[in-house]
Enzyme design. Sequence first.
Site, mmCIF file in Angstrom:
data_model
loop_
_atom_site.group_PDB
_atom_site.id
_atom_site.type_symbol
_atom_site.label_atom_id
_atom_site.label_comp_id
_atom_site.label_asym_id
_atom_site.label_seq_id
_atom_site.Cartn_x
_atom_site.Cartn_y
_atom_site.Cartn_z
ATOM 1 N N HIS A 271 0.852 -1.215 -0.018
ATOM 2 C CA HIS A 271 -0.358 0.342 0.418
ATOM 3 C C HIS A 271 0.976 1.113 0.020
ATOM 4 C CE1 HIS A 271 -3.653 1.990 1.059
ATOM 5 N NE2 HIS A 271 -3.104 2.935 2.004
ATOM 6 N N GLU A 272 1.955 1.312 0.959
ATOM 7 C CA GLU A 272 2.050 2.546 1.350
ATOM 8 C C GLU A 272 3.344 2.820 -0.503
ATOM 9 O OE1 GLU A 272 1.432 4.386 2.841
ATOM 10 O OE2 GLU A 272 0.853 3.285 4.350
ATOM 11 N N HIS A 275 1.588 4.605 -2.709
ATOM 12 C CA HIS A 275 1.335 6.308 -2.345
ATOM 13 C C HIS A 275 2.778 6.358 -3.214
ATOM 14 C CE1 HIS A 275 -1.872 6.546 -0.781
ATOM 15 N NE2 HIS A 275 -2.028 5.985 0.354
ATOM 16 N N GLU A 301 -4.622 7.867 -3.390
ATOM 17 C CA GLU A 301 -5.549 6.491 -2.755
ATOM 18 C C GLU A 301 -5.637 5.692 -3.871
ATOM 19 O OE1 GLU A 301 -5.239 5.465 0.299
ATOM 20 O OE2 GLU A 301 -6.208 4.090 1.119
#
Length: 507
Positions: A271-272, A275, A301
Site C-alpha cells: 500500500h505505502e 503511494h 489512494e
Amino acid sequence: MTLSSTSSRTFDQLCNHFQETTLLHSANSLLEWDERTKLPTSGGPYRAEQITYLAGLIHQRETDLQVGAWLEELEGEFTDQDASGDKWVVMRELRRQYDKKTRLPQKLVEGLTRASVLGQQAWVEARKNDDFAILQPLLDDILKFKREQAECLGYEDVAYDALLDEFEPGEKTANVTRVLENLREELVPLVAAIQDSGKTPSLEILNREYCVEEQRKFGESVAAHIGFDFSRGRLDVTDHPFCSSMGPHDCRITTRYDAHYYPTAFFGILHEAGHGMYDQGLRADWYGLPPGSYVSLGIHESQSRMWENLVGRSYAFWQHFFPAAQAAFPTVLQTITLDDFYFAINDVRPSLIRVEADEATYNLHIIVRFELEQALIAGNLSVADLPDAWDDKYQQCLGIRPANRADGVLQDIHWSAALIGYFPTYSLGNLYASQLFDKAEEDLGNLNAQFLQGEFQPLLRWLRKNVHSTGQRYPAADLVHRITGTEIHHGPLMKHLRDKLEPLYGL
Ligand code: ZN
C-alpha cells in the site's frame, strides 16, 4: 505562450517563493517522519514546538500579500489557449490555493490547529479508557471551527462541500453520495451472499509465526521488484504506517510488523509503496509546484489501493511470488498450497475495525463515516449522540454492533485531528483504482499474464505516463475522465470484486 521579460521575471519570483516554501515543507516532513519513527518520547514537546514554528512560517509565506500581487500582475498575460500548459497550471493552482488560504482568519487557523492538537491528545486518552466523554468537548470545539472554516471558504450547496474540497479539490458531496449509494446497493447483497455461502478460508495460515526480519526482507524485495526505487526512498517501522516525501528523490514509506499476522506488514508495504511510487513518479523539475505535485487524496489512494489490492491480492501476483514466500518462511508456508493462501488473504467478512477490513467491506466502513460526518457538520447530529449513532450505522451497514467505544466511534484519529471530509477519499481511491486498472488493461493487454511472469513495469510505466507525470494539470475527476472516458462509477470495482470473490465462495 511567451511572457514579456518583466512578466517572466515576476513568474520566476513567484515560483522561487513557492519552491523556498517547499524547502520548509520538506524540512517539516522530515521532522514529522522522525517523530513517528525514531524520536525518543521525551523529545516530543520540543519537536511539537519545531513543527508548529515551521508551520507558522509556511502559512505566512503562503498568504503573503506579495503572492497576491504577483498573481494579479501575471493573470492578464494568460489566455484560455494556455490552459493545461505548465505555467498556466502553476497560475491556476496557486491562485486557487492562495484564495482559499487567505479567506481563513489567522485566529481561526490558530484555533483549529490548537483544537486539533488537543483533540488528538484527548483521543489517545479516550481510546485508552474506552470513554467518549473525554473527547466529546474537544470534538464539539473542532466542529464549531470546521463549520466556521466552511463558511469562510464558501460553498454552493452544503457546508460539507467546502471541507471535502480541502482533500479532493473540485469534488462535490452530492456526487460522492450518489456514487457511494450505488456502490452500497450492490456491495451489501454480495457481502451477504458471501456470509451465506458457508465457505470460509483457513485463516490460521496467516496467524502462524512469521519471522519479522524475514517479513522485512521479503516485503522490501517485493516492493523493489514492483518498482519502488530504494535509491530514492526507504522503508522504516512505525505504529501508524504512512508515506511521506521530503524531497524529489527522498520518499519514505513505513510499516508495522506483527509476527503472528502476516497481512499487516506485507500488504501495508505494498500500500505505502503504491503511494511512494506515485510520489517518485512526480516531475522532479517541478518539485514543490503544481505540475510536480499530487492532484488529490483520492488519486493518491487509487495508487496505493491498486498495488495493494488489484495487483497484490491477485492470483497471478501470488503465482509469481508464492515460491519466494515459501522460501522466506519455510516452516510456515512449505505445507500450504497457493490456493489456500490466496483464499486466506482474500477473506471477506463484516468486522468492526476499518483498518483491518477486507477489500469489499472496507467501503461500508467509509460510508458509515461519510454519513455521520455530514450529519455532524449539517447540525443534524450532536456530538453527544454520535457514539450511539455510530453503533446504529454499523448495525445497519455491516450487521454488527461494537461492544465498546474503543472498537466503535473511538477507533479513528481523523475527527479528533480535525480531518473532516477526508474519509470519502479512501473510497474514491478504491473506485478510481479499478477504473484506471481496467483502462490500463485495455491499453496493455492481459495484466495478470504479465504479473504471472513477474512483469510489473508495463503497468508502472502506464501509471507514470497517465497519472503521475500529469501532476495537478487536471482536477482528479477530470483526469480520470480523460484517461478512461468515463465519470467516476462503481461498476469496475464491483466487477473486480465479483470476478474474484464469486469463484472463491462458490457463488
Ligand atoms: Zn493510503
